[in-house]
Scaffold this active site. Structure first.
Site: not given
Length: 224
Positions: A26, A28
């Site tokens: 991932d 953010d």
């Protein structure tokens, strides 16, 4: 802004993880400290709409794509704007924050570079839009990733497993043999539903340890 050309060198990570077939990361809040920038953009929007912007109201937006966040705002009656108008405002506010510069999370570059050294293919799997991901990839270094999957590039986004399944397929590996790295319950749900093992570095509450889930405070605590 952290220099993407160099990694940190902690003395001794506390946890060594088995070598995965691929590393699916991932973006953010996980690799770069942008989850709070995103939640700040949402809080600013809510305040402008005269809606509450406290922690409980913000919680559902953690890890959410812009389009999903805009739909949620409309469904919950938190804005008088349309979903399309809300999405445009949120996207502009968040993108401007990212364009101003991002901070790489502790241990992120070291983990990515270790995967590279071991020949482990790596994918970026993010709920952010492509134009935001491209800004971050310029900071992290595109050479550290073999592929990337962003919001809108799959029919369904997180918490559905499709983004992780798509990334694994692009790398030619079984999701069950992959290690996903996430920071929010939304992303964790997607990764586990895809069958991945999960390394969680929570930026918000809600991820619990389990047979396929390892929690750490920072990526500096782990090694491959």
């Amino acid at each position: 802004m952290t220099n993407p050309a160099h990694t940190s060198s902690p003395a001794s990570p506390a946890l060594t993880l088995p070598r995965p077939a691929a590393l699916l990361c991932d973006m953010d809040g996980t690799l770069v400290d942008t989850e709070h920038a995103w939640l700040d953009a949402v809080a600013e929007f809510l305040h402008a709409q005269g809606s509450p912007s406290s922690g409980p109201t913000l919680a559902p937006f953690a890890g959410a794509a812009v389009a999903d966040a805009a739909d949620h705002l409309v469904r919950q009656g938190l804005t008088a704007l349309t979903a399309a108008e809300s999405a445009r405002i949120l996207d502009r506010a968040f993108t401007s924050r990212v364009a101003a510069g991002v901070t790489v999370q502790p241990g992120a570059l070291r983990l990515l570079d270790r995967a590279r050294a071991l020949g482990i293919p790596t994918a970026l799997v993010t709920a952010s839009e492509r134009h935001v991901a491209d800004l971050v990839l310029d900071t992290l270094g595109r050479h550290r990733f073999d592929t990337s999957v962003t919001s809108g590039e799959t029919e369904r986004g997180k918490p559905h497993p499709e983004p992780y399944l798509t990334a694994a397929a692009a790398l030619g590996v079984d999701p069950a043999d992959c290690l996903a790295v996430e920071d929010t319950p939304t992303g964790a749900t997607a990764a586990l539903a895809a069958g991945c093992r999960l390394l969680a570095v929570p930026s918000v509450p809600g991820i619990t340890p389990g047979p396929r889930t390892t929690l750490v405070r920072t990526l500096d605590e782990v090694a491959l």
